[in-house]
Design a protein around this motif. Structure first.
Motif, PDB file in Angstrom:
ATOM      1  N   THR A  50      94.731 -10.569   1.469  1.00 49.39           N
ATOM      2  CA  THR A  50      94.899 -11.821   2.192  1.00 49.39           C
ATOM      3  C   THR A  50      96.363 -12.140   2.425  1.00 49.39           C
ATOM      4  N   TRP A 110      91.932 -19.237   1.638  1.00 44.20           N
ATOM      5  CA  TRP A 110      90.742 -19.270   0.802  1.00 44.20           C
ATOM      6  C   TRP A 110      89.902 -20.512   1.083  1.00 44.20           C
ATOM      7  N   TYR A 114      85.966 -20.505   2.378  1.00 49.24           N
ATOM      8  CA  TYR A 114      84.883 -21.268   1.758  1.00 49.24           C
ATOM      9  C   TYR A 114      84.165 -22.123   2.806  1.00 49.24           C
ATOM     10  N   TRP A 134      80.580 -17.265  -1.851  1.00 48.10           N
ATOM     11  CA  TRP A 134      81.791 -16.470  -1.713  1.00 48.10           C
ATOM     12  C   TRP A 134      81.965 -15.589  -2.940  1.00 48.10           C
ATOM     13  N   HIS A 136      84.670 -13.178  -4.998  1.00 49.76           N
ATOM     14  CA  HIS A 136      86.116 -12.999  -5.145  1.00 49.76           C
ATOM     15  C   HIS A 136      86.565 -11.621  -4.662  1.00 49.76           C
TER      16      HIS A 136
END
Length: 205
Positions: A50, A110, A114, A134, A136
């Motif tokens: 990310t 993040w 979500y 979600w 990880h």
């Protein structure tokens, strides 16, 4: 933890929803903002971290050569690696919105991801269907798992993902079927009629 191909397809569909098609009462903030689709496809179909996607420049996505030159990587990872562009990633990149030099302009990605999960569950039409949650690091984990199943080469995927083979075996590799891997890398946008095919000489994933 990884996403199944069907779960990934739901995420991609949800992020492209017209805000007007969302249920009443749903928080529509940032729904039309560009960069979220790019975040999903670079994570799921290129295995980028990310933090890398947040710094990735469009100019370093070399469609003519069939590779992504990672603009900047995390800490002591292989920052100058090249990631092959699969046919389905090429198709998705062609329909991603571009607003500026960077591929993803989300300061809190993040939180945005979500919201995509919430969007999937809010538009679930089948009564009693299990809610999507979600997982990880699941986009990158999914890419590495499916890519290993497809290539049969941990060493090759390690180079592409900027990890050591040992790290992939220890933290990322999830045993999946080759048929599922082929399905993962065959997920295409709804309309691919205007997508230019990959050059025959370019790298593919």
């Amino acid at each position: 933890e990884i996403f199944t191909p069907s779960e990934m397809a739901k995420l991609l569909q949800a992020v492209q929803l017209n805000p007007e098609d969302l249920p009443n009462g749903y928080n529509k903030r940032h729904v039309g903002r560009t960069g979220l689709l790019t975040l999903l496809v670079l994570g799921g179909f290129a295995g980028m971290r990310t933090a890398e996607i947040q710094r990735q420049r469009w100019s370093d996505i070399l469609l003519d050569r069939g590779v992504i030159r990672v603009t900047a990587a995390k800490g002591n990872t292989a920052s100058k690696r090249l990631i092959p562009i699969s046919d389905n990633l090429r198709a998705w990149l062609a329909v991603c919105g571009r607003d500026g030099e960077l591929c993803c302009d989300y300061p809190r990605p993040w939180a945005a991801l979500y919201r995509v999960i919430d969007r999937v569950n809010a538009t679930q039409k089948k009564p009693g269907a299990p809610k999507l949650e979600w997982k990880h690091n699941a986009l990158r984990h999914s890419y590495i798992s499916y890519r290993v199943a497809l290539t049969k080469s941990v060493a090759e995927v390690a180079l592409e993902s900027g990890n050591s083979p040992k790290m992939i075996h220890r933290h990322y590799r999830e045993l999946v079927m080759e048929t599922d891997a082929k399905t993962w890398f065959a997920i295409m946008p709804p309309d691919v009629s205007k997508i230019v095919p990959m050059p025959a000489t370019a790298a593919s994933g």
